[in-house]
Scaffold this motif. Structure first.
Motif, PDB file in Angstrom:
ATOM      1  N   ALA A  82       0.849  -1.200   0.000  1.00 31.08           N
ATOM      2  CA  ALA A  82       0.000   0.000   0.000  1.00 31.08           C
ATOM      3  C   ALA A  82       0.884   1.249   0.000  1.00 31.08           C
ATOM      4  CB  ALA A  82      -0.929   0.000   1.218  1.00 31.08           C
ATOM      5  N   ARG A  83       1.955   1.221   0.766  1.00 31.56           N
ATOM      6  CA  ARG A  83       2.903   2.340   0.786  1.00 31.56           C
ATOM      7  C   ARG A  83       3.621   2.451  -0.565  1.00 31.56           C
ATOM      8  NH1 ARG A  83       4.636   5.428   4.852  1.00 31.56           N
ATOM      9  NH2 ARG A  83       6.633   6.479   4.691  1.00 31.56           N
ATOM     10  N   MET A  84       3.986   1.307  -1.092  1.00 29.75           N
ATOM     11  CA  MET A  84       4.636   1.290  -2.410  1.00 29.75           C
ATOM     12  C   MET A  84       3.718   1.911  -3.465  1.00 29.75           C
ATOM     13  SD  MET A  84       7.370   0.329  -4.122  1.00 29.75           S
ATOM     14  CE  MET A  84       8.158  -0.973  -3.230  1.00 29.75           C
ATOM     15  N   PHE A  85       2.411   1.657  -3.362  1.00 33.35           N
ATOM     16  CA  PHE A  85       1.453   2.211  -4.312  1.00 33.35           C
ATOM     17  C   PHE A  85       1.472   3.734  -4.288  1.00 33.35           C
ATOM     18  CE2 PHE A  85      -2.790   3.591  -5.675  1.00 33.35           C
ATOM     19  CZ  PHE A  85      -2.884   2.939  -6.902  1.00 33.35           C
ATOM     20  N   ASP A  86       1.668   4.329  -3.107  1.00 36.60           N
ATOM     21  CA  ASP A  86       1.727   5.783  -3.009  1.00 36.60           C
ATOM     22  C   ASP A  86       2.961   6.362  -3.693  1.00 36.60           C
ATOM     23  OD1 ASP A  86      -0.647   5.838  -1.588  1.00 36.60           O
ATOM     24  OD2 ASP A  86       0.319   6.040   0.370  1.00 36.60           O
ATOM     25  N   ARG A 114       0.775   6.703   6.108  1.00 33.44           N
ATOM     26  CA  ARG A 114       0.850   7.610   4.966  1.00 33.44           C
ATOM     27  C   ARG A 114       1.504   8.946   5.310  1.00 33.44           C
ATOM     28  NH1 ARG A 114      -3.359   8.057   0.466  1.00 33.44           N
ATOM     29  NH2 ARG A 114      -2.280   9.507  -0.872  1.00 33.44           N
ATOM     30  N   ASP A 115       1.227   9.468   6.506  1.00 30.65           N
ATOM     31  CA  ASP A 115       1.733  10.786   6.881  1.00 30.65           C
ATOM     32  C   ASP A 115       3.085  10.746   7.583  1.00 30.65           C
ATOM     33  OD1 ASP A 115      -0.560  11.971   5.795  1.00 30.65           O
ATOM     34  OD2 ASP A 115      -1.667  11.680   7.674  1.00 30.65           O
ATOM     35  N   ALA A 116       3.668   9.573   7.750  1.00 33.01           N
ATOM     36  CA  ALA A 116       4.981   9.448   8.409  1.00 33.01           C
ATOM     37  C   ALA A 116       6.050   9.219   7.345  1.00 33.01           C
ATOM     38  CB  ALA A 116       4.966   8.285   9.393  1.00 33.01           C
ATOM     39  N   ALA A 117       7.093  10.047   7.381  1.00 39.95           N
ATOM     40  CA  ALA A 117       8.161   9.921   6.392  1.00 39.95           C
ATOM     41  C   ALA A 117       8.928   8.609   6.540  1.00 39.95           C
ATOM     42  CB  ALA A 117       9.118  11.103   6.511  1.00 39.95           C
ATOM     43  N   ALA A 118       9.184   8.188   7.763  1.00 42.75           N
ATOM     44  CA  ALA A 118       9.949   6.963   8.014  1.00 42.75           C
ATOM     45  C   ALA A 118       9.410   6.265   9.260  1.00 42.75           C
ATOM     46  CB  ALA A 118      11.429   7.284   8.172  1.00 42.75           C
ATOM     47  N   PRO A 119       8.266   5.586   9.119  1.00 42.68           N
ATOM     48  CA  PRO A 119       7.658   4.955  10.294  1.00 42.68           C
ATOM     49  C   PRO A 119       8.526   3.834  10.871  1.00 42.68           C
ATOM     50  CG  PRO A 119       6.546   4.264   8.292  1.00 42.68           C
ATOM     51  CD  PRO A 119       7.520   5.329   7.900  1.00 42.68           C
ATOM     52  N   GLU A 120       8.689   3.829  12.163  1.00 39.81           N
ATOM     53  CA  GLU A 120       9.521   2.811  12.816  1.00 39.81           C
ATOM     54  C   GLU A 120       8.868   1.434  12.801  1.00 39.81           C
ATOM     55  OE1 GLU A 120      11.198   3.755  16.609  1.00 39.81           O
ATOM     56  OE2 GLU A 120      11.637   5.821  16.010  1.00 39.81           O
ATOM     57  N   PRO A 129       3.183   3.688  -8.054  1.00 39.03           N
ATOM     58  CA  PRO A 129       1.928   2.968  -8.307  1.00 39.03           C
ATOM     59  C   PRO A 129       2.094   1.728  -9.196  1.00 39.03           C
ATOM     60  CG  PRO A 129       1.591   5.325  -8.539  1.00 39.03           C
ATOM     61  CD  PRO A 129       3.072   5.110  -8.347  1.00 39.03           C
ATOM     62  N   GLY A 130       3.026   1.754 -10.118  1.00 34.65           N
ATOM     63  CA  GLY A 130       3.239   0.612 -11.001  1.00 34.65           C
ATOM     64  C   GLY A 130       3.777  -0.616 -10.287  1.00 34.65           C
ATOM     65  N   TYR A 131       4.275  -0.429  -9.063  1.00 41.05           N
ATOM     66  CA  TYR A 131       4.848  -1.541  -8.300  1.00 41.05           C
ATOM     67  C   TYR A 131       4.046  -1.872  -7.048  1.00 41.05           C
ATOM     68  CZ  TYR A 131       8.983  -1.169 -11.237  1.00 41.05           C
ATOM     69  OH  TYR A 131       9.827  -1.159 -12.308  1.00 41.05           O
ATOM     70  N   GLY A 132       3.146  -0.993  -6.644  1.00 41.83           N
ATOM     71  CA  GLY A 132       2.327  -1.247  -5.465  1.00 41.83           C
ATOM     72  C   GLY A 132       0.979  -1.811  -5.862  1.00 41.83           C
ATOM     73  N   TYR A 133       0.118  -1.984  -4.868  1.00 40.31           N
ATOM     74  CA  TYR A 133      -1.220  -2.522  -5.099  1.00 40.31           C
ATOM     75  C   TYR A 133      -2.259  -1.504  -4.655  1.00 40.31           C
ATOM     76  CZ  TYR A 133       1.383  -6.987  -5.024  1.00 40.31           C
ATOM     77  OH  TYR A 133       2.276  -8.001  -5.246  1.00 40.31           O
ATOM     78  N   ALA A 134      -3.310  -1.354  -5.460  1.00 37.43           N
ATOM     79  CA  ALA A 134      -4.418  -0.457  -5.134  1.00 37.43           C
ATOM     80  C   ALA A 134      -5.377  -1.158  -4.176  1.00 37.43           C
ATOM     81  CB  ALA A 134      -5.157  -0.068  -6.412  1.00 37.43           C
ATOM     82  N   GLY A 135      -6.004  -0.382  -3.291  1.00 34.65           N
ATOM     83  CA  GLY A 135      -7.085  -0.957  -2.510  1.00 34.65           C
ATOM     84  C   GLY A 135      -7.084  -0.677  -1.027  1.00 34.65           C
ATOM     85  N   PHE A 136      -5.928  -0.499  -0.421  1.00 32.86           N
ATOM     86  CA  PHE A 136      -5.879  -0.229   1.012  1.00 32.86           C
ATOM     87  C   PHE A 136      -4.977   0.973   1.254  1.00 32.86           C
ATOM     88  CE2 PHE A 136      -6.859  -4.728   0.816  1.00 32.86           C
ATOM     89  CZ  PHE A 136      -7.934  -4.813   1.680  1.00 32.86           C
ATOM     90  N   PRO A 137      -5.409   1.902   2.107  1.00 34.53           N
ATOM     91  CA  PRO A 137      -4.541   3.048   2.414  1.00 34.53           C
ATOM     92  C   PRO A 137      -3.363   2.611   3.287  1.00 34.53           C
ATOM     93  CG  PRO A 137      -6.535   3.135   3.740  1.00 34.53           C
ATOM     94  CD  PRO A 137      -6.699   1.968   2.797  1.00 34.53           C
ATOM     95  N   ASP A 138      -2.245   3.268   3.104  1.00 35.21           N
ATOM     96  CA  ASP A 138      -1.077   3.021   3.946  1.00 35.21           C
ATOM     97  C   ASP A 138      -1.346   3.599   5.325  1.00 35.21           C
ATOM     98  OD1 ASP A 138       1.431   2.791   5.117  1.00 35.21           O
ATOM     99  OD2 ASP A 138       2.314   4.419   3.943  1.00 35.21           O
ATOM    100  N   PRO A 139      -1.299   2.782   6.391  1.00 35.14           N
ATOM    101  CA  PRO A 139      -1.575   3.311   7.739  1.00 35.14           C
ATOM    102  C   PRO A 139      -0.560   4.360   8.185  1.00 35.14           C
ATOM    103  CG  PRO A 139      -1.202   0.919   7.797  1.00 35.14           C
ATOM    104  CD  PRO A 139      -1.045   1.364   6.380  1.00 35.14           C
TER     105      PRO A 139
END
Length: 186
Positions: free
Chosen positions: A142-146, A161-167, A149-159
């Motif tokens: 989901a993060r990859m899709f953001d 999304r607003d963190a540059a480097a989530p731990e 997009p050509g390498y990620g999958y559509a359908g679920f938001p990245d939890p």
């Protein structure tokens, strides 16, 4: 002097037919069964746009001797670059496959025995499998899709999304025999 090398023409034969579009996936994976009798592929009804969350890809194999498409699974976790990461399971040559799918309200890796139909669901989608079939690397598609997009999958938001480097997110090592996972690079 220079030795002359004679070019050898190799025969080729088309394996699939219209109207559906068939493709395998990424160049670094082996589509052929160990005995060369079948070729894994994705079958979809379009090729002129990005896949949406509602678009399914049928996963199957083409039997070389007669060109028959043998359906194995359906997925909504795929793209045209890498497909659903469909591949033969090196730990179960010719019998096991792995691919990504939507299960349990998210993207998950699936290990499937194509003879019995038995499936094991992994905790996350897989990006790579080691040559022995013991380990896989999992990522957040989901993060990859953001980002790609050509390498990620559509359908679920990245939890995250607003963190540059989530731990809590990154590259996970998955033990394919147990399904246990461990974040190895955040």
């Amino acid at each position: 002097g220079m030795k002359q090398v004679k070019a050898q023409l190799l025969p080729f034969e088309r394996l699939t037919r219209e109207p559906a579009h068939h493709f395998f996936g990424y160049y670094d994976l082996q589509p052929w069964s160990p005995d060369g009798s079948a070729h894994l592929c994705h079958r979809v009804g379009f090729m002129d746009r990005m896949p949406a969350a509602t678009d399914a890809a049928e996963l199957g194999m083409v039997r070389v001797r007669d060109g028959a498409f043998l359906p194995l699974a359906t997925t909504h976790a795929w793209n045209f670059q890498q497909g659903a990461m469909l591949q033969w399971d090196p730990a179960k040559p010719g019998v096991g496959i792995s691919f990504n799918a939507v299960r349990s309200n998210g993207f998950r890796g699936v290990l499937k025995n194509i003879e019995t139909g038995e499936e094991r669901i992994l905790p996350r989608a897989i990006a790579a499998v080691d040559p022995g079939g013991r380990w896989a690397l999992g990522i957040n598609f989901a993060r990859m899709f953001d980002f790609r997009p050509g390498y990620g999958y559509a359908g679920f938001p990245d939890p995250w999304r607003d963190a540059a480097a989530p731990e809590e997110d990154g590259i996970f090592l998955i033990d394919l025999s147990t399904g246990a996972e461990k974040l190895i690079l955040s």
